[in-house]
Design a protein around this motif. Sequence first.
Motif, mmCIF file in Angstrom:
data_model
loop_
_atom_site.group_PDB
_atom_site.id
_atom_site.type_symbol
_atom_site.label_atom_id
_atom_site.label_comp_id
_atom_site.label_asym_id
_atom_site.label_seq_id
_atom_site.Cartn_x
_atom_site.Cartn_y
_atom_site.Cartn_z
ATOM 1 N N LEU A 160 0.967 -1.065 -0.150
ATOM 2 C CA LEU A 160 0.156 0.167 0.060
ATOM 3 C C LEU A 160 0.675 1.273 -0.210
ATOM 4 N N ASP A 204 -2.892 5.368 -0.031
ATOM 5 C CA ASP A 204 -3.939 4.956 0.419
ATOM 6 C C ASP A 204 -4.295 4.324 2.380
ATOM 7 N N ALA A 225 -9.832 5.503 1.231
ATOM 8 C CA ALA A 225 -8.353 5.549 1.825
ATOM 9 C C ALA A 225 -8.740 5.663 3.387
#
Length: 300
Positions: A160, A204, A225
């Motif tokens: 991520l 993210d 997010a």
Amino acid sequence: MTAEIIDGKAFAGIVREKVAAHVARLQADHGIKPGLAVVLVGEDPASQVYVRNKGKQTVEVGMTSVEHRLPADTPQDALLTLIQELNTDPAIHGILCQLPLPDHLDEDLVINAIAPEKDVDGFHISNVGLLGTGQKSMVPCTPLGCLMLLRDRLGSLSGLNAVVVGRSNIVGKPMANLLLRDSCTVTIAHSRTRDIEALCRTADILVAAVGRPQMVTGDWIKPGATVIDVGINRIPAPEKGEGKTRLVGDVDFDSASAVAGAITPVPGGVGPMTIACLLANTVTACCRANGLPEPEGLTV
Ligand code: NDP
């Protein structure tokens, strides 16, 4: 999208229950009671509240709490002597020196005088180095709490994109190290970062640890997010009456929660996790000092 609220208060309660259960087992099976010493120099009102809360919660989970309240003009040598005594006290497994210290005291010197294995704040240079090189260390409480919340919500963080806004030694840098260790692609932003809004929109995972009320707005956030708001800022709240104030984070909760997938509120998000992780670090330090297995789920 309406973001899921990440309930740090409830999660901190679960962490405290785990700590209390482990403390009870240590006592029953080994006759050991973990002890936390908190040193407060001076009369900073916010620090006094923090120290009181830490002491209360330490006792609530069954550990020994020792408080040393020293006058604001305490000489450095006297503070270092106290820390040395605590370093060698077998009943004390964790030592925390409440920051900030009065200006005449050398903060780095004081922090590095604490025995690294009792440094439950994780600020000693040895613990910083161990964390940075991916070795077992004492992990700073606030970033540890943030990581626990992120793992709970997302499971694996591997791959991520994470953006940490803020590069302090107590939050931003250790947070970035922990996220890197969990195989995120990490960027640290700070006051000189160019086009910070666009950078944040790539995240993210967005962690805000800045100290600027409601700086991060919804248009900085990638839809879906996970947003961790570390900031604690007091702003005027005329709607509550003249002279009244309220707490807000570094994230503008209303606009951010319309875009994010999940978000920590302020209050009730990261804040309660910080003290819970201090208790977790103390029981971890106690187990390590006694060569016993560490409690599961209380460290990383
Ligand atoms: P510091 O003041 O030590 O660091 C703030 C960081 O934010 C710095 O790296 C600074 O950049 C950066 N920054 C400042 N202004 C901007 C800007 N306009 N844009 C981008 N970055 C900026 O703060 P802390 O890390 O100690 O704390 C941050 C916040 O977290 C505070 O609100 C604090 O109260 C809160 N906090 C909450 C805790 C909790 O338990 N929930 C625990 C600890 C802190 P630069 O380095 O370039 O100056």
